[in-house]
Design a protein around this motif. Structure first.
Motif, PDB file in Angstrom:
ATOM      1  N   LEU A 141      12.408  -5.337  18.689  1.00  0.00           N
ATOM      2  CA  LEU A 141      11.780  -4.409  19.635  1.00  0.00           C
ATOM      3  C   LEU A 141      12.726  -3.253  19.978  1.00  0.00           C
ATOM      4  O   LEU A 141      12.315  -2.089  20.050  1.00  0.00           O
ATOM      5  CB  LEU A 141      11.379  -5.178  20.901  1.00  0.00           C
ATOM      6  CG  LEU A 141      10.083  -4.791  21.577  1.00  0.00           C
ATOM      7  CD1 LEU A 141       8.942  -4.641  20.588  1.00  0.00           C
ATOM      8  CD2 LEU A 141       9.710  -5.805  22.651  1.00  0.00           C
ATOM      9  N   LEU A 142      14.003  -3.567  20.173  1.00  0.00           N
ATOM     10  CA  LEU A 142      14.998  -2.518  20.447  1.00  0.00           C
ATOM     11  C   LEU A 142      15.078  -1.541  19.271  1.00  0.00           C
ATOM     12  O   LEU A 142      15.166  -0.330  19.477  1.00  0.00           O
ATOM     13  CB  LEU A 142      16.379  -3.136  20.666  1.00  0.00           C
ATOM     14  CG  LEU A 142      16.768  -3.529  22.089  1.00  0.00           C
ATOM     15  CD1 LEU A 142      18.115  -4.246  22.085  1.00  0.00           C
ATOM     16  CD2 LEU A 142      16.841  -2.284  22.969  1.00  0.00           C
ATOM     17  N   SER A 143      15.038  -2.069  18.060  1.00  0.00           N
ATOM     18  CA  SER A 143      15.092  -1.206  16.877  1.00  0.00           C
ATOM     19  C   SER A 143      13.903  -0.246  16.872  1.00  0.00           C
ATOM     20  O   SER A 143      14.061   0.955  16.652  1.00  0.00           O
ATOM     21  CB  SER A 143      15.067  -2.034  15.588  1.00  0.00           C
ATOM     22  OG  SER A 143      16.150  -2.917  15.551  1.00  0.00           O
ATOM     23  N   LEU A 144      12.719  -0.805  17.138  1.00  0.00           N
ATOM     24  CA  LEU A 144      11.512   0.027  17.197  1.00  0.00           C
ATOM     25  C   LEU A 144      11.668   1.132  18.232  1.00  0.00           C
ATOM     26  O   LEU A 144      11.400   2.301  17.975  1.00  0.00           O
ATOM     27  CB  LEU A 144      10.298  -0.833  17.591  1.00  0.00           C
ATOM     28  CG  LEU A 144       9.544  -1.590  16.509  1.00  0.00           C
ATOM     29  CD1 LEU A 144       8.421  -2.401  17.147  1.00  0.00           C
ATOM     30  CD2 LEU A 144       8.955  -0.603  15.494  1.00  0.00           C
ATOM     31  N   ARG A 145      12.136   0.750  19.418  1.00  0.00           N
ATOM     32  CA  ARG A 145      12.227   1.705  20.522  1.00  0.00           C
ATOM     33  C   ARG A 145      13.267   2.780  20.277  1.00  0.00           C
ATOM     34  O   ARG A 145      13.116   3.914  20.730  1.00  0.00           O
ATOM     35  CB  ARG A 145      12.527   0.974  21.827  1.00  0.00           C
ATOM     36  CG  ARG A 145      11.318   0.162  22.227  1.00  0.00           C
ATOM     37  CD  ARG A 145      11.408  -0.386  23.617  1.00  0.00           C
ATOM     38  NE  ARG A 145      10.150  -1.075  23.898  1.00  0.00           N
ATOM     39  CZ  ARG A 145      10.007  -2.004  24.817  1.00  0.00           C
ATOM     40  NH1 ARG A 145      11.032  -2.360  25.565  1.00  0.00           N
ATOM     41  NH2 ARG A 145       8.831  -2.578  25.002  1.00  0.00           N
ATOM     42  N   ARG A 146      14.343   2.419  19.583  1.00  0.00           N
ATOM     43  CA  ARG A 146      15.386   3.422  19.297  1.00  0.00           C
ATOM     44  C   ARG A 146      15.112   4.167  18.006  1.00  0.00           C
ATOM     45  O   ARG A 146      15.919   4.963  17.564  1.00  0.00           O
ATOM     46  CB  ARG A 146      16.746   2.738  19.197  1.00  0.00           C
ATOM     47  CG  ARG A 146      17.061   1.841  20.366  1.00  0.00           C
ATOM     48  CD  ARG A 146      18.275   2.294  21.146  1.00  0.00           C
ATOM     49  NE  ARG A 146      18.339   1.555  22.387  1.00  0.00           N
ATOM     50  CZ  ARG A 146      19.326   0.746  22.738  1.00  0.00           C
ATOM     51  NH1 ARG A 146      20.353   0.590  21.929  1.00  0.00           N
ATOM     52  NH2 ARG A 146      19.309   0.118  23.895  1.00  0.00           N
ATOM     53  N   GLY A 147      13.985   3.850  17.345  1.00  0.00           N
ATOM     54  CA  GLY A 147      13.643   4.545  16.101  1.00  0.00           C
ATOM     55  C   GLY A 147      14.542   4.171  14.938  1.00  0.00           C
ATOM     56  O   GLY A 147      14.731   4.966  14.015  1.00  0.00           O
ATOM     57  N   ILE A 148      15.123   2.998  14.977  1.00  0.00           N
ATOM     58  CA  ILE A 148      15.974   2.554  13.860  1.00  0.00           C
ATOM     59  C   ILE A 148      15.102   1.828  12.826  1.00  0.00           C
ATOM     60  O   ILE A 148      14.483   0.818  13.145  1.00  0.00           O
ATOM     61  CB  ILE A 148      17.085   1.600  14.357  1.00  0.00           C
ATOM     62  CG1 ILE A 148      17.959   2.298  15.410  1.00  0.00           C
ATOM     63  CG2 ILE A 148      17.932   1.090  13.185  1.00  0.00           C
ATOM     64  CD1 ILE A 148      19.000   1.397  16.058  1.00  0.00           C
ATOM     65  N   PRO A 149      15.028   2.345  11.609  1.00  0.00           N
ATOM     66  CA  PRO A 149      14.207   1.676  10.584  1.00  0.00           C
ATOM     67  C   PRO A 149      14.712   0.259  10.321  1.00  0.00           C
ATOM     68  O   PRO A 149      15.924   0.020  10.348  1.00  0.00           O
ATOM     69  CB  PRO A 149      14.390   2.557   9.344  1.00  0.00           C
ATOM     70  CG  PRO A 149      14.885   3.878   9.856  1.00  0.00           C
ATOM     71  CD  PRO A 149      15.664   3.572  11.089  1.00  0.00           C
TER      72      PRO A 149
END
Ligand code: CDP
Ligand code: CDP
Length: 225
Positions: free
Chosen positions: A44-52
């Motif tokens: 979820l953190l990856s999604l929110r920070r835009g990290i593929p």
């Protein structure tokens, strides 16, 4: 040591491992960790920070910052978080970044707890291969999807059943086929198929083995004195 009261509960989504682990934790005074929440938080953190999801180095860096205090958010229970978790969890560097936290939890239960119980995918195989108690909780995929669908309905996170089933199959496949720490029963795990069991029956099936372990351990300690 092998006398540490560590219980590993692995299995696919919706098999009942979380519920069984929670109930056993209460019954035996164990600290409980749902390891899937760590991967859900990272996803979820990856999604929110835009990290593929394929940038494993950056996702692994995020994982280093995750603590047990980050696991209480209801969003972590969403299907979106589950899918994100299964995408980022294929990377060895991501898994490695979450390993220490899980092992420390297993071996250092908080004051007042007799031991620990951790549910996930690779607890008996990778995180705590030394755990004296290992369970692989399983069920047919249609049954598992039906349970998860019911849960979503209850939480008003409504999704068509077909979509829940499809997502679950995808996630099962990804978890089973990944090279690092795939979803598989440890050779010394007790397999419990909950397809036709109630939660109470599943808890009883597992508790029987826990009771036997505690008896053996008490006898061993008695004879060592
Ligand atoms: O509750 P549910 O079984 O649906 O999922 P979860 O246990 O929260 O796990 C979510 C996802 O995280 C799984 O599909 C796995 O991809 C990953 N996971 C993992 O790789 N290793 C673990 N020990 C736990 C979860
Ligand atoms: O943790 P995991 O994804 O393996 O499953 P869970 O979250 O413990 O269980 C999913 C849902 O199925 C929960 O709402 C449980 O109450 C339900 N369940 C059930 O009805 N009967 C079982 N034998 C096991 C789970």
């Amino acid at each position: 040591s092998s006398d540490d009261f560590i219980v590993a509960v692995d299995g696919p989504a919706g098999a009942g491992k979380g519920t069984v682990a929670k109930r056993l934790a209460t019954a035996y005074g164990l600290a409980h960790l749902e390891s899937g929440l760590l991967y859900r938080a990272a996803g979820l953190l990856s999604l929110r920070r835009g990290i593929p999801f394929d940038q494993d180095g950056r996702v692994a860096q995020l994982c280093e910052t995750i603590t047990l205090d980050d696991l209480a958010y209801p969003e972590l229970r969403s299907d979106q978080a589950a899918q994100a978790a299964s995408c980022i969890s294929v990377h060895p560097s991501v898994r490695a970044a979450l390993l220490d936290l899980q092992r420390r939890f297993a071996h250092f239960p908080p004051d007042g707890c007799r031991g620990t119980i951790i549910d996930g995918r690779d607890i008996g195989t990778v995180v705590c291969p030394e755990a004296p108690l290992k369970f692989f909780v399983d069920a047919r995929v249609d049954v598992r999807a039906k349970r998860r669908h019911q849960e979503f309905v209850g939480k008003e996170m409504g999704m068509p059943f077909e979509e829940v089933l499809e997502d679950m199959k995808q996630r099962d496949k990804r978890d089973r086929e990944r090279a690092e720490a795939p979803l598989v029963a440890a050779h010394d795990a007790v397999v419990v198929d909950t397809s036709d069991m109630t939660i109470d029956q599943a808890v009883d099936a597992v508790a029987t083995h826990v009771d036997a372990f505690l008896r053996r351990r008490a006898e061993k300690m008695g004879s060592a004195q």
